[in-house]
Scaffold this motif. Structure first.
Motif, short mmCIF file in Angstrom:
data_model
loop_
_atom_site.label_atom_id
_atom_site.label_comp_id
_atom_site.label_asym_id
_atom_site.label_seq_id
_atom_site.Cartn_x
_atom_site.Cartn_y
_atom_site.Cartn_z
N ARG A 75 0.84 -1.22 0.00
CA ARG A 75 0.00 0.00 0.00
C ARG A 75 0.86 1.26 0.00
N TRP A 76 0.40 2.25 -0.73
CA TRP A 76 0.92 3.60 -0.63
C TRP A 76 -0.30 4.43 -0.28
N THR A 78 -3.36 6.63 0.37
CA THR A 78 -3.95 7.87 -0.16
C THR A 78 -5.13 8.30 0.70
N HIS A 88 -4.29 -3.23 3.61
CA HIS A 88 -5.16 -4.17 2.91
C HIS A 88 -4.69 -5.60 3.21
N GLY A 102 -4.85 2.32 -6.14
CA GLY A 102 -5.47 3.44 -6.83
C GLY A 102 -6.35 4.25 -5.89
N ASP A 126 -10.63 4.41 1.21
CA ASP A 126 -11.64 4.38 0.14
C ASP A 126 -11.96 2.94 -0.24
N1 GLU Z 1 -6.46 4.28 -1.90
C1 GLU Z 1 -6.09 3.07 -1.24
C2 GLU Z 1 -5.65 3.32 0.18
O1 GLU Z 1 -5.33 4.43 0.55
C3 GLU Z 1 -5.03 2.29 -2.01
C4 GLU Z 1 -3.68 2.98 -2.09
C5 GLU Z 1 -2.67 2.20 -2.97
O2 GLU Z 1 -2.72 2.34 -4.21
O3 GLU Z 1 -1.87 1.46 -2.42
O4 GLU Z 1 -5.63 2.40 0.96
#
Ligand code: GLU
Length: 243
Positions: A75-76, A78, A88, A102, A126
């Motif tokens: 994960r990055w 957001t 996740h 995303g 999200d």
């Molecule tokens: N938007 C998602 C989050 O903040 C996924 C971020 C990602 O691309 O790792 O968990």
């Protein structure tokens, strides 16, 4: 946008998932996690590991897991801080696990709709919105592919999203919109990755998934369709580099 790995196999895929994440580490990440379902265990409940440490620590956490089906993620953040709760996979109803790279741009209105319906959230992401929407549609129809199709059509923004359901221990579903997704075709096992590095150690046969397409991945079969449910044919290619 970081890394995603998925696999359906005749054998335990824990190492395949962790190794796939290792090969995607170059993309950078602030947390990681994976979930597996064991199709050969009649109870086959979801097992999940998550950490804000490195993939090596994740491997340690999940080393006793056994699964023939699984999804994994770097994960990055957001939406929501980089902590374990926001890492996740996200799980809904204890049955459905989701990983996503995303941004779901319309997540606030979807979240409001779910809160209104009494759904409670365990993270600030999200992504969790997608998990609960799929669970709700699945409860209504009993058809995981149809539930997934309906939900991805409602998501705006950029996503590669992978889903498994505890009661359907033979299939991983994936979808992509404005984000990368590649299929790896193995022998008695098939793979998904944000790029071929995720599975090139196991197979060089790959298929690039097109914009707004869904993949229905089983250990011995792969089908691709668009978000309307129409079958799509995609050419296979050979990856010409190795791990
Ligand atoms: N938007 C998602 C989050 O903040 C996924 C971020 C990602 O691309 O790792 O968990």
């Amino acid at each position: 946008m970081c890394g995603i790995v998925g696999a359906a196999s005749h054998q335990n895929i824990v190492e395949v998932l962790v190794e796939g994440l290792r090969r995607l580490e170059y993309r950078g990440y602030d947390s990681c996690g994976f979930a597996v379902i064991n199709g050969s265990d009649p109870k086959h409940s979801i097992e999940r590991a998550r950490t804000t440490a490195r993939v090596s620590e994740l491997a340690e956490q999940g080393k006793d897991f056994r699964g023939t089906l699984g999804i994994a993620h770097t994960r990055w953040a957001t939406h929501g801080k980089p902590d374990t709760q926001n890492a996740h996979p996200h799980i809904s109803n204890g049955l459905i696990a989701v990983v996503h790279n995303g941004i779901i741009e319309n997540f606030a209105e979807l979240k409001a709709e779910l809160l209104e319906a009494g759904v409670s959230f365990a993270s600030e992401t999200d992504t969790e919105v997608a998990a609960h929407l799929i669970a709700r549609e699945f409860d209504a129809t009993g058809d995981l592919v149809e539930a997934f199709r309906k939900v991805v059509r409602r998501l705006h923004g950029a996503f590669t999203i992978l889903v498994v359901h505890q009661d359907q221990p033979d299939v991983v579903l994936a979808a992509r919109r404005n984000a990368p997704l590649v299929i790896g075709l193995g022998d008695g096992e098939n793979f998904l990755g944000s790029d071929v590095a995720a599975f090139v150690e196991h197979t060089k046969r790959a298929i690039a998934v097109g914009q707004d397409e869904i993949v229905i991945l089983r250990k011995d079969a792969v089908a691709i369709e668009n978000f309307e449910g129409h079958q799509v044919q995609r050419e296979e290619f050979l990856v010409d580099w190795d791990a």
